[in-house]
Scaffold this motif. Structure first.
Motif, PDB file in Angstrom:
ATOM      1  N   VAL A 209       0.836  -1.038  -0.190  1.00 52.39           N
ATOM      2  CA  VAL A 209       0.057  -0.048   0.023  1.00 52.39           C
ATOM      3  C   VAL A 209       0.922   1.225  -0.148  1.00 52.39           C
ATOM      4  CG1 VAL A 209      -0.272  -0.018   2.545  1.00 52.39           C
ATOM      5  CG2 VAL A 209      -1.843   1.232   1.096  1.00 52.39           C
TER       6      VAL A 209
ATOM      7  N   ALA B 199      -4.586   6.514   0.882  1.00 51.13           N
ATOM      8  CA  ALA B 199      -3.898   4.928   0.549  1.00 51.13           C
ATOM      9  C   ALA B 199      -4.265   4.562  -0.826  1.00 51.13           C
ATOM     10  CB  ALA B 199      -4.249   3.807   1.892  1.00 51.13           C
ATOM     11  N   SER B 200      -3.383   4.139  -1.481  1.00 46.47           N
ATOM     12  CA  SER B 200      -3.561   3.514  -2.832  1.00 46.47           C
ATOM     13  C   SER B 200      -3.230   2.000  -2.474  1.00 46.47           C
ATOM     14  CB  SER B 200      -2.860   3.981  -3.964  1.00 46.47           C
ATOM     15  OG  SER B 200      -1.382   3.875  -3.522  1.00 46.47           O
TER      16      SER B 200
ATOM     17  N   ASP C  67      -4.450  -2.200  -2.565  1.00 47.24           N
ATOM     18  CA  ASP C  67      -5.858  -3.110  -2.176  1.00 47.24           C
ATOM     19  C   ASP C  67      -5.629  -3.000  -0.513  1.00 47.24           C
ATOM     20  OD1 ASP C  67      -5.466  -5.027  -4.980  1.00 47.24           O
ATOM     21  OD2 ASP C  67      -6.833  -3.335  -4.584  1.00 47.24           O
TER      22      ASP C  67
ATOM     23  N   PHE D 290      -6.845  -1.908   2.232  1.00 46.68           N
ATOM     24  CA  PHE D 290      -6.578  -0.832   3.322  1.00 46.68           C
ATOM     25  C   PHE D 290      -7.308  -1.225   4.499  1.00 46.68           C
ATOM     26  CE2 PHE D 290      -6.113   3.485   5.049  1.00 46.68           C
ATOM     27  CZ  PHE D 290      -7.392   3.787   5.823  1.00 46.68           C
ATOM     28  N   ARG D 291      -8.616  -1.763   4.213  1.00 50.86           N
ATOM     29  CA  ARG D 291      -9.293  -1.952   5.483  1.00 50.86           C
ATOM     30  C   ARG D 291      -8.733  -2.922   6.411  1.00 50.86           C
ATOM     31  NH1 ARG D 291     -14.421  -2.330   4.617  1.00 50.86           N
ATOM     32  NH2 ARG D 291     -14.367  -1.517   2.543  1.00 50.86           N
TER      33      ARG D 291
ATOM     34  N   SER E 107      -7.756  -2.460  12.537  1.00 51.55           N
ATOM     35  CA  SER E 107      -8.751  -2.714  11.450  1.00 51.55           C
ATOM     36  C   SER E 107     -10.117  -2.657  12.029  1.00 51.55           C
ATOM     37  CB  SER E 107      -8.333  -4.022  10.779  1.00 51.55           C
ATOM     38  OG  SER E 107      -8.002  -5.028  11.378  1.00 51.55           O
TER      39      SER E 107
ATOM     40  N   ARG F 259     -10.750   6.387  10.383  1.00 52.55           N
ATOM     41  CA  ARG F 259     -10.318   5.997   9.163  1.00 52.55           C
ATOM     42  C   ARG F 259     -11.715   5.834   8.342  1.00 52.55           C
ATOM     43  NH1 ARG F 259      -7.579   0.456  10.055  1.00 52.55           N
ATOM     44  NH2 ARG F 259      -7.675   0.384   7.848  1.00 52.55           N
TER      45      ARG F 259
ATOM     46  N   ASN G 154     -12.783   3.453   5.557  1.00 51.20           N
ATOM     47  CA  ASN G 154     -12.350   2.330   4.779  1.00 51.20           C
ATOM     48  C   ASN G 154     -12.930   2.490   3.063  1.00 51.20           C
ATOM     49  OD1 ASN G 154     -11.047   1.146   6.558  1.00 51.20           O
ATOM     50  ND2 ASN G 154     -12.579  -0.108   7.306  1.00 51.20           N
TER      51      ASN G 154
ATOM     52  N   SER H   8     -10.565   4.826   1.677  1.00 56.69           N
ATOM     53  CA  SER H   8      -9.202   4.316   1.740  1.00 56.69           C
ATOM     54  C   SER H   8      -8.332   5.510   2.471  1.00 56.69           C
ATOM     55  CB  SER H   8      -8.509   3.902   0.624  1.00 56.69           C
ATOM     56  OG  SER H   8      -9.033   2.454   0.264  1.00 56.69           O
ATOM     57  N   THR H   9      -8.911   6.139   3.502  1.00 58.15           N
ATOM     58  CA  THR H   9      -8.285   7.457   4.048  1.00 58.15           C
ATOM     59  C   THR H   9      -8.382   7.314   5.366  1.00 58.15           C
ATOM     60  OG1 THR H   9      -9.101   8.802   1.977  1.00 58.15           O
ATOM     61  CG2 THR H   9      -8.486   9.792   3.944  1.00 58.15           C
TER      62      THR H   9
END
Length: 120
Positions: free
Chosen positions: A1, A23-24, A26, A28-29, A52, A70, A72, A75-76
């Motif tokens: 990530v 976040a870029s 997959d 992230f969560r 998480s 966060r 999800n 993705s931030t």
């Protein structure tokens, strides 16, 4: 990530800022996310972390003033900073891992941070 922190700036004591970490990639969560900071001439230190599942932890010096959260879906990661003090001045970094790490040494790669300066 891959992570990109933003939202820093110059603020007066008592002011507020909200930092973001986009976040870029997959998954992230599934990551635990953290904010570290590095004051001038000092070591990088953990500020706050969120698992998480959404459990949070804070360094004592920011408890009651900072809030980590966060999104999800976006993705931030965020850090809401209120009642800022001059001693909060630092470069702030975000990072990701399988757990909330308490030491910067637990993270191999760091992205560019965002500068926060608290001064009148």
């Amino acid at each position: 990530v891959q992570l990109q922190a933003s939202g820093g700036g110059l603020v007066q004591p008592g002011g507020s800022l909200r930092l973001s970490c986009a976040a870029s990639g997959d998954f992230f969560r599934v990551y635990a996310m953290v904010w570290f900071r590095q004051p001038p001439g000092k070591q990088r230190e953990l500020v706050a972390g969120i698992t998480s599942e959404g459990s949070t932890t804070y360094v004592d010096s920011v408890k009651g003033r900072f809030t980590i959260s966060r999104d999800n879906a976006k993705s931030t990661l965020y850090l809401q900073m209120n009642s800022l003090k001059p001693e909060d001045t630092a470069v702030y970094y975000c990072n990701a891992g399988l757990k909330v790490g308490s030491s910067a040494d637990e993270y191999i790669k760091w992205g560019q941070g965002t500068q926060v300066t608290v001064s009148s």
